[in-house]
Every structure is written in C-alpha cells, then in structure tokens.
Design an enzyme around this catalytic site. Structure first.
Site, PDB file in Angstrom:
ATOM      1  N   THR A 126       0.491  -1.779   0.156  1.00  0.00           N
ATOM      2  CA  THR A 126      -0.072  -0.269   0.365  1.00  0.00           C
ATOM      3  C   THR A 126       0.787   1.133   0.132  1.00  0.00           C
ATOM      4  O   THR A 126       1.596   1.247   0.733  1.00  0.00           O
ATOM      5  CB  THR A 126      -1.268   0.261   1.415  1.00  0.00           C
ATOM      6  OG1 THR A 126      -1.653   0.739   1.600  1.00  0.00           O
ATOM      7  CG2 THR A 126      -0.091  -0.302   2.690  1.00  0.00           C
ATOM      8  N   ASP A 127      -0.093   2.704   0.133  1.00  0.00           N
ATOM      9  CA  ASP A 127       0.831   3.637  -0.788  1.00  0.00           C
ATOM     10  C   ASP A 127       0.927   4.141   0.661  1.00  0.00           C
ATOM     11  O   ASP A 127       1.927   5.213   1.177  1.00  0.00           O
ATOM     12  CB  ASP A 127       0.688   5.059  -1.410  1.00  0.00           C
ATOM     13  CG  ASP A 127      -1.265   4.905  -1.047  1.00  0.00           C
ATOM     14  OD1 ASP A 127      -1.566   3.895   0.179  1.00  0.00           O
ATOM     15  OD2 ASP A 127      -1.850   5.837  -1.453  1.00  0.00           O
ATOM     16  N   GLU A 128      -0.070   3.579   1.858  1.00  0.00           N
ATOM     17  CA  GLU A 128       0.622   4.381   3.052  1.00  0.00           C
ATOM     18  C   GLU A 128       1.819   4.081   4.105  1.00  0.00           C
ATOM     19  O   GLU A 128       1.665   4.667   4.841  1.00  0.00           O
ATOM     20  CB  GLU A 128      -1.430   3.437   4.205  1.00  0.00           C
ATOM     21  CG  GLU A 128      -1.963   3.661   3.839  1.00  0.00           C
ATOM     22  CD  GLU A 128      -3.385   3.530   4.364  1.00  0.00           C
ATOM     23  OE1 GLU A 128      -3.328   3.628   5.930  1.00  0.00           O
ATOM     24  OE2 GLU A 128      -4.365   3.884   4.065  1.00  0.00           O
TER      25      GLU A 128
HETATM   26  P1  NAD Z   1     -10.161  -7.100   1.989  1.00  0.00           P
HETATM   27  O1  NAD Z   1      -9.722  -7.354   3.636  1.00  0.00           O
HETATM   28  O2  NAD Z   1     -11.013  -6.853   1.164  1.00  0.00           O
HETATM   29  O3  NAD Z   1      -9.062  -8.942   2.144  1.00  0.00           O
HETATM   30  C1  NAD Z   1      -8.502  -9.630   2.537  1.00  0.00           C
HETATM   31  C2  NAD Z   1      -8.816 -11.161   2.345  1.00  0.00           C
HETATM   32  O4  NAD Z   1      -7.566 -11.645   3.211  1.00  0.00           O
HETATM   33  C3  NAD Z   1      -9.889 -11.629   2.748  1.00  0.00           C
HETATM   34  O5  NAD Z   1     -10.559 -12.341   1.876  1.00  0.00           O
HETATM   35  C4  NAD Z   1      -9.480 -12.083   4.648  1.00  0.00           C
HETATM   36  O6  NAD Z   1     -10.231 -13.379   4.387  1.00  0.00           O
HETATM   37  C5  NAD Z   1      -8.209 -12.894   3.978  1.00  0.00           C
HETATM   38  N1  NAD Z   1      -6.857 -13.067   4.963  1.00  0.00           N
HETATM   39  C6  NAD Z   1      -6.888 -12.711   5.673  1.00  0.00           C
HETATM   40  N2  NAD Z   1      -6.171 -12.866   7.299  1.00  0.00           N
HETATM   41  C7  NAD Z   1      -6.276 -14.235   6.390  1.00  0.00           C
HETATM   42  C8  NAD Z   1      -4.607 -14.986   6.928  1.00  0.00           C
HETATM   43  N3  NAD Z   1      -4.645 -14.989   7.873  1.00  0.00           N
HETATM   44  N4  NAD Z   1      -5.031 -15.904   6.138  1.00  0.00           N
HETATM   45  C9  NAD Z   1      -5.665 -16.120   4.582  1.00  0.00           C
HETATM   46  N5  NAD Z   1      -6.289 -15.082   4.785  1.00  0.00           N
HETATM   47  C10 NAD Z   1      -6.485 -13.923   4.831  1.00  0.00           C
HETATM   48  O7  NAD Z   1      -8.854  -6.486   1.745  1.00  0.00           O
HETATM   49  P2  NAD Z   1      -8.197  -5.910  -0.194  1.00  0.00           P
HETATM   50  O8  NAD Z   1      -8.882  -4.482   0.361  1.00  0.00           O
HETATM   51  O9  NAD Z   1      -8.681  -6.983  -0.701  1.00  0.00           O
HETATM   52  O10 NAD Z   1      -6.613  -5.868  -0.214  1.00  0.00           O
HETATM   53  C11 NAD Z   1      -5.830  -7.699  -0.265  1.00  0.00           C
HETATM   54  C12 NAD Z   1      -4.551  -6.530  -0.128  1.00  0.00           C
HETATM   55  O11 NAD Z   1      -4.187  -5.002  -1.133  1.00  0.00           O
HETATM   56  C13 NAD Z   1      -3.999  -6.132   1.094  1.00  0.00           C
HETATM   57  O12 NAD Z   1      -2.290  -6.678   1.314  1.00  0.00           O
HETATM   58  C14 NAD Z   1      -3.971  -4.761   1.265  1.00  0.00           C
HETATM   59  O13 NAD Z   1      -2.622  -4.363   1.438  1.00  0.00           O
HETATM   60  C15 NAD Z   1      -3.578  -4.276   0.062  1.00  0.00           C
HETATM   61  N6  NAD Z   1      -4.015  -3.047  -0.453  1.00  0.00           N
HETATM   62  C16 NAD Z   1      -5.338  -2.641  -0.431  1.00  0.00           C
HETATM   63  C17 NAD Z   1      -5.443  -1.449  -1.189  1.00  0.00           C
HETATM   64  C18 NAD Z   1      -7.419  -0.611  -1.283  1.00  0.00           C
HETATM   65  O14 NAD Z   1      -7.606   0.287  -1.530  1.00  0.00           O
HETATM   66  N7  NAD Z   1      -8.115  -1.848  -0.763  1.00  0.00           N
HETATM   67  C19 NAD Z   1      -4.586  -0.949  -1.965  1.00  0.00           C
HETATM   68  C20 NAD Z   1      -3.712  -0.670  -1.967  1.00  0.00           C
HETATM   69  C21 NAD Z   1      -2.457  -2.231  -1.321  1.00  0.00           C
HETATM   70  O1  DAU Z   2      -4.307   4.195   0.384  1.00  0.00           O
HETATM   71  C1  DAU Z   2      -4.244   2.246   0.866  1.00  0.00           C
HETATM   72  C2  DAU Z   2      -5.026   2.487   1.126  1.00  0.00           C
HETATM   73  O2  DAU Z   2      -6.685   3.043   1.112  1.00  0.00           O
HETATM   74  C3  DAU Z   2      -4.874   0.284   1.542  1.00  0.00           C
HETATM   75  O3  DAU Z   2      -3.767   0.026   2.128  1.00  0.00           O
HETATM   76  C4  DAU Z   2      -5.910   0.419   2.418  1.00  0.00           C
HETATM   77  O4  DAU Z   2      -5.870  -1.475   2.838  1.00  0.00           O
HETATM   78  C5  DAU Z   2      -8.079   1.271   2.405  1.00  0.00           C
HETATM   79  O5  DAU Z   2      -8.172   0.617   3.504  1.00  0.00           O
HETATM   80  C6  DAU Z   2      -7.517   2.099   2.331  1.00  0.00           C
HETATM   81  O6  DAU Z   2      -6.962   2.601   3.227  1.00  0.00           O
HETATM   82  P1  DAU Z   2      -7.731   4.285   3.459  1.00  0.00           P
HETATM   83  O7  DAU Z   2      -8.270   4.797   4.994  1.00  0.00           O
HETATM   84  O8  DAU Z   2      -7.245   5.583   2.829  1.00  0.00           O
HETATM   85  O9  DAU Z   2      -9.480   3.704   3.146  1.00  0.00           O
HETATM   86  P2  DAU Z   2     -10.795   4.065   4.165  1.00  0.00           P
HETATM   87  O10 DAU Z   2     -11.940   3.186   2.614  1.00  0.00           O
HETATM   88  O11 DAU Z   2     -11.433   3.569   4.859  1.00  0.00           O
HETATM   89  O12 DAU Z   2     -11.297   5.850   4.308  1.00  0.00           O
HETATM   90  C7  DAU Z   2     -10.729   6.615   2.869  1.00  0.00           C
HETATM   91  C8  DAU Z   2     -10.292   8.500   3.692  1.00  0.00           C
HETATM   92  O13 DAU Z   2     -12.271   7.544   4.240  1.00  0.00           O
HETATM   93  C9  DAU Z   2     -10.142   8.040   4.348  1.00  0.00           C
HETATM   94  O14 DAU Z   2      -9.380   9.242   4.839  1.00  0.00           O
HETATM   95  C10 DAU Z   2     -11.278   8.186   6.029  1.00  0.00           C
HETATM   96  C11 DAU Z   2     -12.685   8.302   5.419  1.00  0.00           C
HETATM   97  N1  DAU Z   2     -13.457   7.546   6.112  1.00  0.00           N
HETATM   98  C12 DAU Z   2     -13.773   6.141   6.500  1.00  0.00           C
HETATM   99  C13 DAU Z   2     -14.616   6.226   6.497  1.00  0.00           C
HETATM  100  C14 DAU Z   2     -14.592   4.321   6.570  1.00  0.00           C
HETATM  101  C15 DAU Z   2     -14.534   8.609   6.293  1.00  0.00           C
HETATM  102  O15 DAU Z   2     -14.863   9.709   6.137  1.00  0.00           O
HETATM  103  N2  DAU Z   2     -15.249   7.991   6.805  1.00  0.00           N
HETATM  104  C16 DAU Z   2     -15.804   7.018   6.975  1.00  0.00           C
HETATM  105  O16 DAU Z   2     -16.922   6.124   7.871  1.00  0.00           O
END
Ligand code: NAD
Ligand code: DAU
Length: 360
Positions: A131-133
């Site tokens: 992630t970019d975080e």
């Molecule tokens: P998600 O939470 O939707 O899915 C995570 C999956 O991992 C789930 O199916 C869960 O059951 C599985 N999991 C959790 N713990 C586990 C374990 N111990 N063993 C096996 N499976 C397990 O997450 P996502 O949003 O699909 O993110 C996927 C990946 O991409 C993560 O590594 C996250 O850090 C990264 N990522 C997400 C975002 C985003 O915006 N969602 C952006 C950048 C990177």
């Molecule tokens: O940047 C990549 C990341 O993006 C991933 O690595 C994470 O897995 C993914 O969850 C996401 O993180 P964020 O914290 O940016 O996403 P989230 O959807 O939780 O929140 C997006 C923005 O919206 C953040 O600034 C917080 C705000 N927010 C979120 C929720 C859930 C609200 O204002 N209200 C809310 O209820």
C-alpha cells in the site's frame, strides 16, 4: 509460472484479480486461492469460477500464518509463483485492535517467505501487494515515489511496512525473486462495505447518515480495481526482480467530494422520494485518530518500464461501482452479517447499523 498461489483471493482485490487472471489475461496455468475467510473474505465473490474453470482454479481455506497448512499448499499444489494479498486491511480496525494486523500482515508474510525460501529453486516469483500508506502522509504538494522514505502512521500501515521490509530482505539476503507494489486507494465491485466508497453507497441508498471524518478534507488517490489488477499482471510477468513499483490513479479527490459524487449518482440512478437529496445525509463525525491527510502516487516508473496506465476515469469507474452495488443486493445482504453490524455499531454508534434506527 504455472501454479500461482494467490493469498487473500476471497477479499476485494484478490477476487477481482483472480477473475482478471482467468478471464482476461493470456495466463494458462492454475490459480490456487488460499484464504482464511475472515469477516472480509467472501467465497461468493468467486462462486462461479470452480465450475467454469475446474482445472484452472482451486480454493483452499487456510491461514497464511499456519506453517503446516501452507507447506501442504506449496508442495501439494506444486506452487511455483506467489501473489500475496492476504492481510488485515482496514485502518480503523487496526486502531481498535492492532494485534491481528501484526499477526497476519507481518508474521503471516514471514511464514510465506520462509516456505518460499525453502523452495526457492522452483519459485519464479514472490510478489507482495502493498500500500501507499507505508510512506506516511503528504501535505498539499508532492507525491510518493519508490524512493520516498517509509513513515507509516497507523498500525495497519506499520504492519504492511514491516511485511515490505521482510520481503525486500528475503530478496536481498536469500536471492528470493521478489517484487513489491505499493498501490493507492482502490474502489470497485466486491469491496467490503466498511471502506469509504461502498459504505457511503449503501448508506446513501438506504437513506442512512453518511459519516464523514473531520471536515472531509482528506485527499486520497483513487484507482479502479481492474486497473490495479492489470498493473499486478504486468509486474508479475514483466517486472524486474528485486524492484518496487508504485501504482496510482493520478486521481486525487477530497473525501467530501467523493461522498457528494456518490450522492449525486444515487439521486440519479435510484431516486426515492422518501429520502430526497442524499447530500443532506452527510454527517461530519469525530476524526480518525492520526488520520493521514493526503496520499498521492507517482507511478512514472511503472508507466515508463511496463507501459501501464489506468484505463478507467474516476467518473466512469464510480458509476460502474454504484451500478454494481445496485445490481447485487444478495451479495450485499450476505456480507452484512452479524459481525459487520457489530463493527458498524461500535465504530459509528448504536443505531447506525443496517436494520437499526437511523434510517430516513
Ligand atoms: P480485504 O480485507 O478485502 O481482503 C483480505 C482477504 O485476506 C480476505 O479475503 C481475508 O479473508 C483474507 N485474510 C485475512 N487474514 C488472512 C490470513 N491470516 N490467512 C489467509 N487469508 C487471510 O483486502 P483488500 O482491500 O482486498 O486488500 C488486499 C491487499 O491489497 C492487502 O494486502 C492490502 O494491504 C492491499 N492494498 C489494498 C488497497 C485497497 O485500497 N483496498 C490498496 C493498496 C493495497
Ligand atoms: O491507500 C491505500 C489504502 O486505502 C489501503 O492500503 C487500505 O487497505 C484501504 O483500506 C485504504 O485505506 P484508507 O484508510 O484510505 O481507506 P478508507 O476507505 O477506510 O477511508 C478513505 C478515506 O475516507 C479516509 O480519509 C478516511 C475517510 N473515511 C472513511 C470511513 C470508513 C470517512 O470519512 N468516513 C468513514 O466512515
């Protein structure tokens, strides 16, 4: 790459990635999906694949942190490449309970790396989806580059940073063929409705309050999930071993702008007199502790080396996403289980969960 292990394939990005690999790439091998099925994992997202691709898709329910179960997967399935997505992924949950994030994101990744190290002769790639975080937070200007120093601020980001460092170290020390991608915020079909966009779509659809943290001024760089999947395919197959690639949408939006846009789309696509203009549902709530102000990704390296560019604009991608949630009420009903309702009640207060008080 003939037997690809995808971890976390029942989550949001994993489910989109497996579909993408099987349906839209020249990949002819097998995908083995390992998922623990936590609250965020939903096998329904891939329910049709076992029938449509009986020889090319397999699912194993296991914890990536379980050495014996994962050794059985590596050896029993002849794994020769890994695309590692399994993680605890929600920042707010990491603030409430960090331990599980370290266990899965750091210790789970370490377990996979150890298994890969013991089999590195037959492993052509170990790709870590990150992630970019990990880079921390930006002010009004600047963008994250691959060379930006790490500065994770939340327990989630810190656990992903720890995993990145381990992956890089296993490449450097043991010669494991690793790559890492650091991607910005994804949105699209199959995203669990604890994250901003699907949470707002479903609350707005039902006339429930739209809880915007602080004043909604925080900025995220949004990328449609299919564009992320295409970038992962390019890096998996053509990325240089040992390298990190940033992935981003070049699409910065303030949270309030995103929520207002969702309101506008739902007013147009699912108008309801009982609810009226959805904007009026926007409710400013107490801010996330340590809330990162702005993320923005510089993905020049990925563009230059692999020719990748996002194909979907935010406007068309958001419209597609809203339509998907409108057309999949059964999927939505299933994921809003008791565990989901408990989380919403805890995070946003009693009465905020679907089915409770608070609906218009
Ligand atoms: P998600 O939470 O939707 O899915 C995570 C999956 O991992 C789930 O199916 C869960 O059951 C599985 N999991 C959790 N713990 C586990 C374990 N111990 N063993 C096996 N499976 C397990 O997450 P996502 O949003 O699909 O993110 C996927 C990946 O991409 C993560 O590594 C996250 O850090 C990264 N990522 C997400 C975002 C985003 O915006 N969602 C952006 C950048 C990177
Ligand atoms: O940047 C990549 C990341 O993006 C991933 O690595 C994470 O897995 C993914 O969850 C996401 O993180 P964020 O914290 O940016 O996403 P989230 O959807 O939780 O929140 C997006 C923005 O919206 C953040 O600034 C917080 C705000 N927010 C979120 C929720 C859930 C609200 O204002 N209200 C809310 O209820």
């Amino acid at each position: 790459m003939e037997h690809l292990l995808v971890t976390g394939g029942c989550g949001f990005i994993g489910a989109n990635l497996i579909r993408f690999l099987l349906e839209r790439t020249p990949f002819e091998g097998r995908v083995v999906n390992v998922d623990k099925l936590t609250y965020a994992g939903n096998p329904e997202s891939l329910a049709d694949l076992a029938e449509r691709f009986p020889r090319r898709y397999a699912f194993v329910q296991a914890d990536i942190g379980d050495p014996a179960a994962m050794a059985e997967v590596f050896d029993g399935q002849g794994i020769d490449a890994v695309c590692h997505l399994a993680a605890e992924s929600h920042v707010d949950r990491s603030i409430v309970a960090p331990g599980g994030f370290v266990q899965t994101n750091v210790v789970g990744t370490l377990n996979l790396l150890e298994l890969a190290r013991a089999r590195r002769g037959r492993l052509v790639r170990f790709h870590h989806v990150s992630t970019d975080e990990v880079y921390g937070s930006l002010g009004e200007t600047g963008r994250f580059m691959e060379t930006t120093p790490y500065g994770p601020n939340s327990p989630y980001a810190a656990s992903k940073a720890g995993a990145d460092h381990l992956v890089r170290a296993y490449g450097h020390t043991y010669g494991l063929p690793v790559t890492i991608t650091n991607c910005s915020n994804n949105y699209g079909p199959y995203q669990f409705p604890e994250k901003l966009i699907p949470l707002m779509i479903l609350n707005a659809l039902e006339g429930r309050p739209l809880p915007v943290y602080g004043r909604g001024a925080n900025v995220r760089d949004w990328l449609f999930v299919e564009d992320h999947c295409r970038a992962l395919w390019e890096v998996l197959t053509r990325g240089r071993v040992g390298e990190t690639y940033n992935i981003g949408g070049d699409c910065e939006r303030r949270n309030l702008e995103v929520v207002e846009r969702i309101c506008g789309l739902l007013d147009e696509m699912a108008p309801e007199a009982r609810i009226g203009e959805r904007r009026r549902l926007i409710t400013f709530v107490v801010d996330r502790p340590g809330h990162d102000y702005r993320y923005a990704i510089d993905c020049t390296k990925l563009q230059r080396e692999l020719g990748w560019r996002p194909a979907e604009s935010f406007e068309s991608g958001l419209r597609r996403t809203v339509r998907w949630y409108l057309e999949h009420p059964a999927w939505v009903a299933r994921v809003r289980s008791g565990a989901y309702r408990e989380w919403v009640a805890r995070q946003y207060g009693a009465g905020a969960a679907p089915g409770g008080e608070g609906a218009a």
